[in-house]
Write an enzyme that holds these catalytic residues in place. Structure first.
Site, PDB file in Angstrom:
ATOM      1  N   LYS A  29      -9.823  -8.935  15.747  1.00 26.89           N
ATOM      2  CA  LYS A  29      -8.445  -9.448  15.846  1.00 26.89           C
ATOM      3  C   LYS A  29      -8.250 -10.316  17.084  1.00 26.89           C
ATOM      4  CE  LYS A  29      -5.849  -6.451  12.861  1.00 26.89           C
ATOM      5  NZ  LYS A  29      -4.707  -5.564  12.661  1.00 26.89           N
ATOM      6  N   LYS A  41     -15.055  -8.608   4.053  1.00 27.22           N
ATOM      7  CA  LYS A  41     -14.046  -7.702   3.485  1.00 27.22           C
ATOM      8  C   LYS A  41     -12.863  -8.473   2.883  1.00 27.22           C
ATOM      9  CE  LYS A  41     -10.888  -5.709   6.116  1.00 27.22           C
ATOM     10  NZ  LYS A  41     -10.018  -4.876   6.959  1.00 27.22           N
ATOM     11  N   LYS A  78      -5.842  -9.012   3.744  1.00 29.75           N
ATOM     12  CA  LYS A  78      -4.548  -9.654   3.479  1.00 29.75           C
ATOM     13  C   LYS A  78      -4.340 -10.867   4.365  1.00 29.75           C
ATOM     14  CE  LYS A  78      -2.757  -5.442   5.529  1.00 29.75           C
ATOM     15  NZ  LYS A  78      -2.093  -4.206   5.294  1.00 29.75           N
TER      16      LYS A  78
HETATM   17  P1  TYM Z   1      -4.504  -1.424   6.867  1.00 27.75           P
HETATM   18  O1  TYM Z   1      -3.026  -1.618   6.721  1.00 27.75           O
HETATM   19  O2  TYM Z   1      -5.323  -2.557   7.333  1.00 27.75           O
HETATM   20  O3  TYM Z   1      -5.100  -0.963   5.497  1.00 27.75           O
HETATM   21  C1  TYM Z   1      -4.553   0.116   4.757  1.00 27.75           C
HETATM   22  C2  TYM Z   1      -5.667   0.885   4.059  1.00 27.75           C
HETATM   23  O4  TYM Z   1      -6.382   0.032   3.170  1.00 27.75           O
HETATM   24  C3  TYM Z   1      -7.779   0.119   3.447  1.00 27.75           C
HETATM   25  N1  TYM Z   1      -8.404  -1.196   3.183  1.00 27.75           N
HETATM   26  C4  TYM Z   1      -9.435  -1.388   2.356  1.00 27.75           C
HETATM   27  N2  TYM Z   1     -10.159  -0.540   1.608  1.00 27.75           N
HETATM   28  C5  TYM Z   1     -11.150  -1.054   0.859  1.00 27.75           C
HETATM   29  N3  TYM Z   1     -11.465  -2.371   0.833  1.00 27.75           N
HETATM   30  C6  TYM Z   1     -10.785  -3.270   1.573  1.00 27.75           C
HETATM   31  N4  TYM Z   1     -11.092  -4.561   1.515  1.00 27.75           N
HETATM   32  C7  TYM Z   1      -9.705  -2.782   2.390  1.00 27.75           C
HETATM   33  N5  TYM Z   1      -8.826  -3.377   3.234  1.00 27.75           N
HETATM   34  C8  TYM Z   1      -8.040  -2.392   3.718  1.00 27.75           C
HETATM   35  C9  TYM Z   1      -7.850   0.497   4.913  1.00 27.75           C
HETATM   36  O5  TYM Z   1      -9.084   1.096   5.228  1.00 27.75           O
HETATM   37  C10 TYM Z   1      -6.687   1.457   5.042  1.00 27.75           C
HETATM   38  O6  TYM Z   1      -7.046   2.755   4.642  1.00 27.75           O
HETATM   39  N6  TYM Z   1      -4.720   1.085  11.125  1.00 27.75           N
HETATM   40  C11 TYM Z   1      -4.473   1.221   9.700  1.00 27.75           C
HETATM   41  C12 TYM Z   1      -3.099   1.750   9.389  1.00 27.75           C
HETATM   42  C13 TYM Z   1      -2.804   3.053  10.028  1.00 27.75           C
HETATM   43  C14 TYM Z   1      -3.278   4.334   9.626  1.00 27.75           C
HETATM   44  C15 TYM Z   1      -2.705   5.272  10.551  1.00 27.75           C
HETATM   45  C16 TYM Z   1      -4.115   4.763   8.602  1.00 27.75           C
HETATM   46  C17 TYM Z   1      -2.006   3.227  11.134  1.00 27.75           C
HETATM   47  N7  TYM Z   1      -1.953   4.573  11.425  1.00 27.75           N
HETATM   48  C18 TYM Z   1      -2.978   6.627  10.460  1.00 27.75           C
HETATM   49  C19 TYM Z   1      -4.384   6.141   8.514  1.00 27.75           C
HETATM   50  C20 TYM Z   1      -3.826   7.057   9.437  1.00 27.75           C
HETATM   51  C21 TYM Z   1      -4.615  -0.153   9.082  1.00 27.75           C
HETATM   52  O7  TYM Z   1      -4.499  -1.157   9.728  1.00 27.75           O
HETATM   53  O8  TYM Z   1      -4.781  -0.135   7.764  1.00 27.75           O
END
Ligand code: TYM
Length: 334
Positions: A115, A197, A200
């Site tokens: 990032k 990957k 979004k």
């Molecule tokens: P975030 O918002 O980037 O993504 C949400 C969830 O989607 C999964 N993910 C994917 N899984 C498979 N293939 C992909 N291409 C892909 N892109 C995203 C992520 O692994 C995630 O599970 N930091 C976290 C949000 C968060 C969180 C938490 C999660 C904040 N606090 C506490 C669990 C527990 C995040 O940015 O996810």
């Protein structure tokens, strides 16, 4: 434990349009696991602020993410679905845990490195301490299990390290959480660059399937998906494009790799891409219809937000008070 159930915690950032990766890597597993656990799902709006947001759009997007959790099949009357920013204990515990986290640990986080490279003009302190807020999210609810995609596992590891460090000094304060990775779909790759990957924030809209893409768009994107040389539908290291499509097909139909290879034996890439596109549509269309239904009933979602905020605050504050007491902060006088 809450009652006789173990606790599940997870969430997503309210940034950008959610992709098929978010759905198959996380949301889908939440729905499968939600009966078995006492579940908390956050709309992670504080995390989203590590990159600049347009306030009006951000507000709309966060609410839409809340509705999407419900549309995907999470009942907000039995699952605690809430906004991270509504529970101030998250920010408070994050501060306290900052004092138990080392710069060196945070420097190693690959997401921070990625990032920072992407937002070189805005490498803010929030981006750096992002994993500490995530640790606070999870530890506040004494979570046993945290279903996430592969890319979040490093953040889960640091959460465990912080919790263990704290427990070592102050006794058994935090439950040590386990990550949960689904059998398929844990790392969905870009449709245009299958070694990267699906994300979004990808600038190429053809690289990602967005959860609210209409049927024609989904099919078109799959038709354009980059595949590999050769023509066989086979799960092999030198075929990252086909492997990704097979993974998506497995995650949406439940078919194994062997079953897929058999089904498409002697058939070409074109036919396979169409089948994957149709499988994705058959999963996303009902979700989109339900989303449209729910968006009509503003008062229901409002009521759920209110009730769940209170529930989340109750559990979060319980842990926060315990931590404050252990640390020797002066107790409130009532
Ligand atoms: P975030 O918002 O980037 O993504 C949400 C969830 O989607 C999964 N993910 C994917 N899984 C498979 N293939 C992909 N291409 C892909 N892109 C995203 C992520 O692994 C995630 O599970 N930091 C976290 C949000 C968060 C969180 C938490 C999660 C904040 N606090 C506490 C669990 C527990 C995040 O940015 O996810």
């Amino acid at each position: 434990m809450i009652g006789d159930k173990k606790v599940l915690y997870s969430g997503m950032q309210a940034t950008g349009n959610l992709t098929l990766g978010n759905y198959l890597g996380a949301l889908k597993n939440w729905v499968t696991l939600n009966e078995e656990y006492e579940c908390f799902y956050g709309v992670m709006d504080l995390h989203s602020l590590t990159v600049r947001q347009n306030a009006a759009e951000f507000r709309k997007r966060a609410r839409s993410l809340y509705t999407l959790y419900v549309a995907a099949g999470l009942n907000p009357e039995t699952n605690c679905i809430y906004f991270q920013s509504h529970v101030s204990a998250h920010a408070e515990l994050a501060w306290l845990l900052n004092c138990f986290t080392y710069m060196g640990e945070l420097n190693r986080m690959t997401q921070f490195k990625d990032k920072s490279a992407k937002h070189a003009d805005n490498i803010n302190a929030g981006l750096f301490t992002y994993p500490v807020l995530m640790a606070a999210d999870i530890l506040l609810y004494q979570a046993d299990v945290v279903p996430v995609g592969v890319d979040q596992m490093q953040h889960l590891e640091i959460t465990r390290d912080i919790a263990e460090r704290f427990n070592h000094i102050y006794g058994d304060v935090f439950t040590i959480p386990e990550g949960y990775i689904g059998k398929s779909g844990a790392k969905i790759m870009s449709l245009q660059e299958p070694t990267k990957k699906m994300s979004k924030s990808d600038e190429n809209a053809n690289a990602s399937i967005y959860l609210l893409d209409d049927t024609d768009t989904i099919i078109r994107k799959f038709k354009r998906a980059v595949t590999d040389s050769g023509s066989e539908i086979r799960y092999a290291e030198d075929k990252p494009g086909i492997c990704n499509l097979m993974d998506i097909y497995t995650a949406t139909t439940g078919k194994t790799k062997e079953e897929i290879e058999k089904e498409f034996d002697g058939k070409g890439y074109g036919e396979f891409k169409m089948a994957v596109g149709e499988a994705v549509v058959s999963v996303l269309k009902p979700l989109q219809d339900r989303m449209a239904e729910l968006e009509k009933d503003k008062s229901y979602i409002d009521r759920m937000i209110k009730e769940n905020d209170e529930k989340a605050q109750y559990f979060a504050n319980k842990t926060l008070r315990k931590v404050q007491k252990k640390l020797g902060l002066t107790e409130r006088i009532r």
